[in-house]
Motif scaffolding. Structure first.
Motif, PDB file in Angstrom:
ATOM      1  N   PRO A  97     -73.129 -10.051 -11.658  1.00 23.88           N
ATOM      2  CA  PRO A  97     -74.731  -9.878 -12.696  1.00 23.88           C
ATOM      3  C   PRO A  97     -74.717  -8.777 -14.068  1.00 23.88           C
ATOM      4  N   LYS A  98     -75.057  -9.641 -14.953  1.00 23.52           N
ATOM      5  CA  LYS A  98     -74.946  -8.248 -16.453  1.00 23.52           C
ATOM      6  C   LYS A  98     -76.189  -7.456 -15.734  1.00 23.52           C
ATOM      7  N   LEU A  99     -75.925  -6.454 -16.532  1.00 32.12           N
ATOM      8  CA  LEU A  99     -76.662  -5.306 -16.743  1.00 32.12           C
ATOM      9  C   LEU A  99     -77.942  -5.503 -18.180  1.00 32.12           C
ATOM     10  N   ASP A 100     -78.425  -7.398 -18.061  1.00 30.62           N
ATOM     11  CA  ASP A 100     -79.175  -7.794 -19.210  1.00 30.62           C
ATOM     12  C   ASP A 100     -80.626  -6.438 -19.751  1.00 30.62           C
ATOM     13  N   TRP A 101     -80.684  -6.024 -17.904  1.00 30.85           N
ATOM     14  CA  TRP A 101     -81.780  -5.475 -17.714  1.00 30.85           C
ATOM     15  C   TRP A 101     -82.221  -3.981 -18.119  1.00 30.85           C
ATOM     16  N   LEU A 102     -80.972  -3.106 -17.668  1.00 31.46           N
ATOM     17  CA  LEU A 102     -80.314  -1.984 -18.028  1.00 31.46           C
ATOM     18  C   LEU A 102     -80.986  -1.928 -19.804  1.00 31.46           C
ATOM     19  N   LEU A 103     -80.035  -2.768 -20.448  1.00 32.21           N
ATOM     20  CA  LEU A 103     -80.683  -2.407 -21.230  1.00 32.21           C
ATOM     21  C   LEU A 103     -81.994  -2.827 -22.513  1.00 32.21           C
ATOM     22  N   ALA A 104     -82.573  -4.148 -21.312  1.00 30.94           N
ATOM     23  CA  ALA A 104     -84.556  -4.867 -22.332  1.00 30.94           C
ATOM     24  C   ALA A 104     -84.617  -3.118 -21.620  1.00 30.94           C
ATOM     25  N   ILE A 105     -84.353  -2.358 -21.038  1.00 31.34           N
ATOM     26  CA  ILE A 105     -84.826  -1.188 -20.864  1.00 31.34           C
ATOM     27  C   ILE A 105     -85.641  -0.060 -22.062  1.00 31.34           C
ATOM     28  N   PHE A 106     -84.546  -0.735 -23.183  1.00 32.49           N
ATOM     29  CA  PHE A 106     -84.641   0.248 -24.174  1.00 32.49           C
ATOM     30  C   PHE A 106     -84.883  -0.398 -25.720  1.00 32.49           C
ATOM     31  N   GLY A 107     -85.035  -1.802 -25.109  1.00 32.82           N
ATOM     32  CA  GLY A 107     -85.739  -3.180 -25.810  1.00 32.82           C
ATOM     33  C   GLY A 107     -84.267  -3.341 -26.779  1.00 32.82           C
ATOM     34  N   LEU A 108     -82.965  -3.258 -25.661  1.00 34.65           N
ATOM     35  CA  LEU A 108     -81.572  -3.818 -26.003  1.00 34.65           C
ATOM     36  C   LEU A 108     -81.154  -5.303 -25.714  1.00 34.65           C
ATOM     37  N   ASP A 109     -81.004  -5.930 -26.400  1.00 33.92           N
ATOM     38  CA  ASP A 109     -80.405  -7.514 -25.974  1.00 33.92           C
ATOM     39  C   ASP A 109     -78.903  -6.972 -26.207  1.00 33.92           C
ATOM     40  N   ASN A 110     -78.417  -7.580 -24.197  1.00 31.22           N
ATOM     41  CA  ASN A 110     -77.003  -7.215 -23.841  1.00 31.22           C
ATOM     42  C   ASN A 110     -76.376  -8.412 -25.335  1.00 31.22           C
ATOM     43  N   ARG A 111     -76.893 -10.127 -24.887  1.00 29.96           N
ATOM     44  CA  ARG A 111     -76.474 -10.777 -25.705  1.00 29.96           C
ATOM     45  C   ARG A 111     -74.583 -11.538 -25.585  1.00 29.96           C
ATOM     46  N   ASN A 112     -73.654 -11.202 -25.847  1.00 29.32           N
ATOM     47  CA  ASN A 112     -72.768 -11.685 -25.107  1.00 29.32           C
ATOM     48  C   ASN A 112     -71.807 -11.045 -24.634  1.00 29.32           C
ATOM     49  N   SER A 113     -72.279  -9.701 -24.035  1.00 26.73           N
ATOM     50  CA  SER A 113     -71.320  -8.779 -23.656  1.00 26.73           C
ATOM     51  C   SER A 113     -70.643  -8.725 -22.382  1.00 26.73           C
ATOM     52  N   PRO A 114     -69.603  -8.550 -21.755  1.00 25.59           N
ATOM     53  CA  PRO A 114     -69.395  -8.505 -20.400  1.00 25.59           C
ATOM     54  C   PRO A 114     -70.210  -7.259 -19.688  1.00 25.59           C
ATOM     55  N   PHE A 115     -70.763  -6.115 -20.255  1.00 23.46           N
ATOM     56  CA  PHE A 115     -71.081  -4.503 -19.379  1.00 23.46           C
ATOM     57  C   PHE A 115     -72.202  -5.651 -17.726  1.00 23.46           C
ATOM     58  N   ASN A 116     -71.362  -5.359 -16.829  1.00 28.14           N
ATOM     59  CA  ASN A 116     -71.700  -6.178 -15.775  1.00 28.14           C
ATOM     60  C   ASN A 116     -72.611  -4.362 -14.440  1.00 28.14           C
ATOM     61  N   LEU A 117     -72.349  -4.788 -13.705  1.00 29.51           N
ATOM     62  CA  LEU A 117     -72.503  -4.012 -12.268  1.00 29.51           C
ATOM     63  C   LEU A 117     -71.818  -3.640 -12.514  1.00 29.51           C
ATOM     64  N   SER A 118     -70.482  -3.891 -12.214  1.00 34.96           N
ATOM     65  CA  SER A 118     -69.874  -2.769 -12.293  1.00 34.96           C
ATOM     66  C   SER A 118     -69.738  -0.806 -12.924  1.00 34.96           C
ATOM     67  N   PHE A 119     -70.457  -1.080 -13.978  1.00 38.34           N
ATOM     68  CA  PHE A 119     -70.799   0.473 -14.161  1.00 38.34           C
ATOM     69  C   PHE A 119     -71.364   1.245 -13.317  1.00 38.34           C
ATOM     70  N   LEU A 120     -72.755   0.357 -12.744  1.00 44.99           N
ATOM     71  CA  LEU A 120     -73.227   1.339 -11.940  1.00 44.99           C
ATOM     72  C   LEU A 120     -72.327   1.700 -10.539  1.00 44.99           C
ATOM     73  N   LEU A 121     -71.916   1.332 -10.575  1.00 50.40           N
ATOM     74  CA  LEU A 121     -70.457   1.633  -9.200  1.00 50.40           C
ATOM     75  C   LEU A 121     -69.935   2.348  -9.907  1.00 50.40           C
ATOM     76  N   ALA A 122     -69.060   2.601 -11.207  1.00 45.82           N
ATOM     77  CA  ALA A 122     -68.464   3.814 -12.063  1.00 45.82           C
ATOM     78  C   ALA A 122     -68.796   5.359 -11.163  1.00 45.82           C
ATOM     79  N   LEU A 123     -70.436   4.764 -11.516  1.00 47.82           N
ATOM     80  CA  LEU A 123     -71.546   6.473 -11.470  1.00 47.82           C
ATOM     81  C   LEU A 123     -71.536   6.710  -9.912  1.00 47.82           C
ATOM     82  N   VAL A 124     -71.437   5.729  -9.671  1.00 47.45           N
ATOM     83  CA  VAL A 124     -71.605   5.941  -7.677  1.00 47.45           C
ATOM     84  C   VAL A 124     -70.088   6.753  -7.571  1.00 47.45           C
ATOM     85  N   ALA A 125     -69.175   6.127  -7.886  1.00 49.12           N
ATOM     86  CA  ALA A 125     -68.206   6.484  -7.814  1.00 49.12           C
ATOM     87  C   ALA A 125     -67.625   8.692  -8.487  1.00 49.12           C
ATOM     88  N   ALA A 126     -68.470   8.237  -9.484  1.00 54.04           N
ATOM     89  CA  ALA A 126     -68.134   9.600 -10.059  1.00 54.04           C
ATOM     90  C   ALA A 126     -68.914  10.570  -9.271  1.00 54.04           C
TER      91      ALA A 126
END
Length: 377
Positions: free
Chosen positions: A188-217
């Motif tokens: 799933p895309k992280l549309d909800w994460l950007l929507a918290i800041f009033g942003l529209d993710n639109r067609n970008s592939p920003f997805n759940l693996s970003f959170l996985l990367a933060l957990v890995a860090a």
């Protein structure tokens, strides 16, 4: 033998010196833009607005940063043990086999939240196993880790091409790629994460693996600074002789460290395969493994620094695409030159301005001591 550099405050070591290197890199890049007949201030504006001027731009920036976080962490873990893992690119390729296997086998029968852990386990295992061979050769045969990991990049590329043509490619298809995954193979895309800041993710592939990367860090931070294994790795990285004197098995640490590094590199494949392309195809790593070297250097091998450096390179990739689109005299090749300048100053010339900064701090300390003595007298 040259004298070691004096100790600097942490804010100067981890903040000021990378900032100076970055500013110089962009000033030199500005000269490149001028020689191309364009306005460097306009180029800087386009880069920043392209990376952060919209929800979609931010989504792409963080999508690229996700790959760089995994790659930077993989390089940094090896750095801490005194190892230079140049094979992140190849380990990420082989990690893609684990991701593709999980998706192709279960994408039409299991939901994504069940396949996701399988992909994590598969990619990490494949990346770790690919790093095991160079690690074993270094530990038990004395082969240099830089040479073997570079060689394994080429082997991984050839193996991936063979797998695409003979295993993953459906019958009758010409392109060397797998079929498109079913819904279970889509993160799933992280549309909800950007929507918290009033942003529209639109067609970008920003997805759940970003959170996985933060957990890995976070887990890498725990490993390096809060575990016995991390202490042994850092001891070996500082002094192999001291590690041996303390009873630390050098061979064991080399093998374990490289397998952890390879596992982190393998996780990189999830972002592109499950999060964006929804298939496995050639060149899905797209050089992120090599960028990870610069990210680890600029981030001082610390997870927080790696995250910040990864976002910077995400800006260079996304903002650079905007520059190439809006400035006809700036080609994609020139964007690569600008990225290369940042890598040059962050990596190869990392100590270029350190002596001057150390001398400035020494003069400040002397002046402060003299003033204190004068007041006391």
């Amino acid at each position: 033998m040259s004298a070691p550099f004096a100790k600097l405050p942490n804010w100067a070591e981890y903040g000021l010196i990378p900032l100076v290197n970055l500013v110089i890199a962009f000033l030199v890049a500005g000269l490149v833009v001028i020689f191309a007949g364009e306005n460097p201030l306009k180029a800087a504006y386009l880069m920043v607005s392209g990376a952060f001027g919209s929800g979609e731009g931010i989504g792409y920036t963080l999508f690229y940063a996700t790959n760089f976080i995994f790659a930077g962490l993989a390089v940094a873990v090896a750095f801490h043990a005194g190892l230079f893992n140049i094979g992140v690119e190849g380990q990420a390729y082989i990690g893609g086999i684990g991701v593709a296997a999980a998706c192709l086998l279960f994408d039409n029968s299991l939901p994504w939240y069940v396949i996701f852990p399988l992909a994590i386990a598969g990619s990490a295992l494949m990346g770790a196993l690919w790093a095991l061979v160079p690690a074993w050769l270094q530990a038990y045969r004395g082969s240099h880790i830089v040479i073997t990991t570079i060689m394994f990049n080429y082997i991984a590329n050839s193996l991936m091409l063979w797998m695409l043509n003979n295993v993953f490619k459906p019958l009758g298809q010409m392109a060397p790629q797998s079929r498109t995954f079913g819904e279970g193979g889509h993160l799933p895309k992280l549309d909800w994460l950007l929507a918290i800041f009033g942003l529209d993710n639109r067609n970008s592939p920003f997805n759940l693996s970003f959170l996985l990367a933060l957990v890995a860090a976070y887990l890498v931070w725990l490993l390096i600074w809060r575990t016995r294994l991390g202490y042994e790795m850092r001891t070996l990285g500082h002094s192999a002789g001291a590690a041996r004197y303390a009873g630390i098995s050098e061979k064991r640490i080399i093998v374990v460290t490289m397998m952890i590094s390879g596992a982190l590199a393998g996780l990189l494949a999830i972002n592109s395969i499950m999060g964006d392309q929804h298939r496995i195809q050639q060149e899905f790593v797209a050089g992120a493994g090599f960028v990870g070297i610069a990210v680890a250097l600029m981030g001082r091998s610390h997870p927080i620094g790696i995250i910040l450096a990864s976002i910077l390179f995400g800006v260079l990739y996304q903002g650079g695409a905007e520059i190439a689109f809006d400035m006809p005299n700036i080609s994609r090749d020139m964007i690569v030159i600008i990225q290369g300048l940042v890598i040059l100053f962050a990596g190869a010339l990392e100590h270029m301005f350190r002596p001057a900064i150390v001398a400035a701090f020494a003069r400040m300390r002397q002046s402060g001591s003299a003033a204190t003595e004068a007041v006391g007298g």
